[in-house]
Design an enzyme around this catalytic site. Structure first.
Site, PDB file in Angstrom:
ATOM      1  N   GLU A   1      42.093  43.787  41.764  1.00  0.00           N
ATOM      2  CA  GLU A   1      42.717  42.490  41.528  1.00  0.00           C
ATOM      3  C   GLU A   1      43.866  42.597  40.516  1.00  0.00           C
ATOM      4  O   GLU A   1      44.970  42.111  40.747  1.00  0.00           O
ATOM      5  CB  GLU A   1      41.627  41.544  41.004  1.00  0.00           C
ATOM      6  CG  GLU A   1      42.110  40.215  40.515  1.00  0.00           C
ATOM      7  CD  GLU A   1      42.320  39.234  41.647  1.00  0.00           C
ATOM      8  OE1 GLU A   1      41.350  38.914  42.325  1.00  0.00           O
ATOM      9  OE2 GLU A   1      43.468  38.802  41.833  1.00  0.00           O
TER      10      GLU A   1
ATOM     11  N   ASP B   1      47.895  41.993  41.306  1.00  0.00           N
ATOM     12  CA  ASP B   1      48.640  40.907  40.658  1.00  0.00           C
ATOM     13  C   ASP B   1      49.905  41.442  39.998  1.00  0.00           C
ATOM     14  O   ASP B   1      50.999  40.905  40.200  1.00  0.00           O
ATOM     15  CB  ASP B   1      47.782  40.228  39.579  1.00  0.00           C
ATOM     16  CG  ASP B   1      46.664  39.394  40.164  1.00  0.00           C
ATOM     17  OD1 ASP B   1      46.486  39.421  41.398  1.00  0.00           O
ATOM     18  OD2 ASP B   1      45.960  38.725  39.390  1.00  0.00           O
TER      19      ASP B   1
ATOM     20  N   SER C   1      44.656  35.790  46.130  1.00  0.00           N
ATOM     21  CA  SER C   1      45.161  36.373  44.887  1.00  0.00           C
ATOM     22  C   SER C   1      46.340  37.291  45.156  1.00  0.00           C
ATOM     23  O   SER C   1      46.973  37.759  44.224  1.00  0.00           O
ATOM     24  CB  SER C   1      44.078  37.080  44.082  1.00  0.00           C
ATOM     25  OG  SER C   1      43.017  37.472  44.864  1.00  0.00           O
TER      26      SER C   1
END
Ligand code: NAG
Ligand code: NAG
Ligand code: NAG
Ligand code: NAG
Ligand code: NAG
Length: 569
Positions: free
Chosen positions: A278, A282, A481
């Site tokens: 994650e 990002d 995300s």
């Protein structure tokens, strides 16, 4: 002792009721305090261990703040873009002298040490022993829990807490007792089958150049370095990025556009563990879409076992005068698992950020409309902060042909729906009414609350990304995300032009976004997202259609057109 937290619902409700009679209702009687699946209690924490709890003090003038947010975010208002500084916000919302002194006295008398406040003075974080905390908050009982696969330890109370009657009017809630950190819902999906017959113009998954091609970015569409522009993403529990992964990612995928190869600033503490998928995603995509723009990473791993990482991030925002203009966050919780006191207070924090001209983007979630199995059957399950009226929520899409830069369709995981807590804000009234009035296959009305704040607001690709994590290029990473930092990076590029033209930054985008009626965006009109797998809705939530819809919002960015729509005033 640990087993007690696993007793099923009805018994727990009884327990809440008992505690409520005995001690006076706490501020969060409706907060879920069962550990999520996978968390196991290691038993009670010793009385002399130190805890760090966060106290949310009652704020003032929230109505006035709400009005100000409306004015500074509405391009038709003479106050548009005249944002407040953090000091202005503090002057407005700072707790009353009575609140400050009552809470301070209470904490001092309980032996709390080392209380830290923030610039707005509406939060206090204090250290105290477990024994002191259990006396301070009658009912609380601190246990240590260990998370899935041994990852993460937290201290939480599986029993509700209460406050002395005299404090009820001065404290919104106490952080660090019940809410568990959320794990990322990002997944690696199996890649689709490639038909090698027609390999002309194929790509093997989403990379920065695919994103830049689809959203019409040229190599010149990058940050110039001559403004004070910056952007940020926030990481929570056990999610770290590695500089070496970012460097390798840019070597592999960043050849076609100028970019930065390192993060400008890490706020908070990065741990030393393995990189998280994650966190890697990002940073890598925020810095590829918002290329050559100074990028900060907020890392709130939960320094102390009793901290709530998301709450820590909110405190950081209220304790720093100069912040990046665009923030992307992939955190979300089920709305129904959170207390009204917490939801409303976090919403006020998001409003504070909006007043300052910060653009906050949240991922819409990866479970479509979601599913909650309640006593009266199934309903959809909204996610928060995605459902807050003060953030811009980003849904997800897939390419119609996964190997080509084609039109986008709904990614079936794309989170969307209607809040059960926050009413529909005025800025989206027309768009949502139009959707509800013209949609030919709405789910049965008992599944959602059509009067609530509807989301997402926009979307971007969320399917089939390449990410470098722990030196490994990893394909087919999917989730909203991924779409969130991509949309955030593009808004940073818009801010770059606005700043160079002497305009204020975009700030809270929604009032302006809805007034644009979809200009600057590719409308997504095909596909539905998932929901309850029952016979009534047949696994389907909402479906996209022309114009705004609660699956992909207004659609995905067409950068040159979006820039044009958002440049003036
Ligand atoms: C807020 O910032 C000040 C000054 O940097 C610091 O001393 C304080 O500990 C911070 N507050 C919190 C809650 O961390
Ligand atoms: C942007 O992309 C779309 C679809 O790929 C294309 O039709 C359009 O002409 C491009 N340019 C602009 C300025 O919109
Ligand atoms: C990228 O940013 C740097 C400053 O950080 C600046 O010197 C450079 O000109 C920028 N590149 C482009 C293509 O604008
Ligand atoms: C529907 O949402 C509104 C707020 O938007 C709330 O006041 C109302 O109680 C909700 N209704 C139900 C049945 O949950
Ligand atoms: C948010 C941000 O990057 N602000 C910067 C603006 O410029 C000043 C002066 O160079 C920096 O100190 C800030 O950090």
């Amino acid at each position: 002792m640990g087993l007690e937290v696993c007793v099923p619902g009805p018994f727990l409700l009884l327990l809440v009721a008992l505690c409520a009679c005995a001690r006076g209702l706490g501020p969060e009687p409706d907060q879920l305090f069962l550990p999520p699946p996978g968390w196991v209690s290691l038993g009670r924490v010793g009385p002399n261990e130190l805890l760090s709890l966060t106290f949310a003090l009652k704020q003032q003038n929230l109505q006035q703040l709400q009005q100000l947010v409306q004015d500074v975010s509405d391009p038709g208002s003479p106050r548009y873009g005249k944002y407040l500084t953090l000091e202005d916000v503090a002057a407005l919302v700072r707790p009353s002298a009575l609140t400050l002194s009552t809470v301070h006295k209470w904490l001092l008398a309980a032996g709390a040490q080392d209380c830290q406040t923030v610039i707005t003075e509406d939060f206090l974080t204090c250290q105290m022993t477990v024994q002191q905390a259990e006396q301070l908050l009658p009912g609380a009982e601190f246990h240590r829990f260990v998370g899935r696969l041994g990852g993460g330890r937290v201290v939480r109370s599986p029993r509700p807490y209460s406050l002395p009657g005299a404090l009820a009017a001065h404290v919104d809630f106490v952080g660090g007792l019940h809410r568990f950190p959320q794990a990322s819902s990002l997944q690696q999906r199996p890649g689709p089958k490639l038909d090698v017959e027609d390999s002309l113009g194929l790509h093997l998954g989403v990379t920065p150049s695919v994103i830049r091609e689809r959203y019409n970015l040229t190599a010149q569409d990058v940050g110039s370095g001559s403004s004070n522009n910056s952007q940020a993403c926030a990481q929570f529990l056990e999610q770290y990025f590695h500089d070496a992964d970012l460097e390798e990612f840019m070597k592999l995928f960043g050849k076609s556009f100028p970019h930065k190869v390192s993060v400008s600033r890490v706020v908070g503490q990065q741990g030393h563990g393995r990189a998280g998928l994650e966190a890697s995603l990002d940073v890598q995509y925020l810095m590829s879409a918002g290329a050559n723009i100074s990028t900060w990473v907020y890392s709130s791993p939960g320094r102390h076992e009793a901290q709530e990482p998301f709450l820590q991030w909110l405190l950081l925002l209220s304790n720093e005068s100069s912040l990046p203009l665009v923030h992307t966050v992939s955190y979300g919780d089920d709305e129904d698992s959170l207390s009204a006191a917490y939801l409303n207070r976090v919403n006020a924090e998001l409003m504070k950020a909006a007043a300052r001209g910060l653009t906050l983007l949240f991922a819409s979630g990866d479970s479509g409309a979601g599913c909650f199995s309640g006593p009266k059957g199934h309903t959809f399950r909204p996610s928060f902060p995605a459902s807050s009226p003060y953030v811009t929520t980003v849904g997800g899409t897939s390419f119609q042909n996964p190997f080509k830069v084609t039109e986008e369709i709904v990614d079936y995981i794309s989170g969307g729906g209607f809040s059960n807590i926050f009413p529909r804000p005025q800025y989206q009234d027309e768009a949502v009414s139009h959707f509800l009035g013209s949609s030919t296959h709405l789910p049965p009305s008992q599944y959602y609350n059509a009067s609530g704040r509807a989301y997402p607001d926009v979307a971007a690709l969320s399917d089939g990304y390449w990410v470098v994590s722990n030196h490994m290029p990893i394909p087919w990473v999917s989730g909203t995300s991924a779409s969130t930092p991509v949309f955030g990076g593009l808004l940073s590029l818009v801010n770059e032009h606005r700043l160079l033209n002497g305009r204020p930054p975009l700030g809270f985008l929604n009032p302006r976004l809805y007034s644009m009626q979809g200009s600057g965006l590719f409308d997504v009109t095909q596909g539905c997202h998932l929901a309850c797998l029952d016979d009534v809705v047949g696994g389907r939530g909402f479906c996209s259609k022309t114009g705004w819809d609660p699956v992909t919002g207004w659609g995905t960015p067409n950068y040159p057109a979006l820039l044009k729509a958002l440049l003036d005033p």
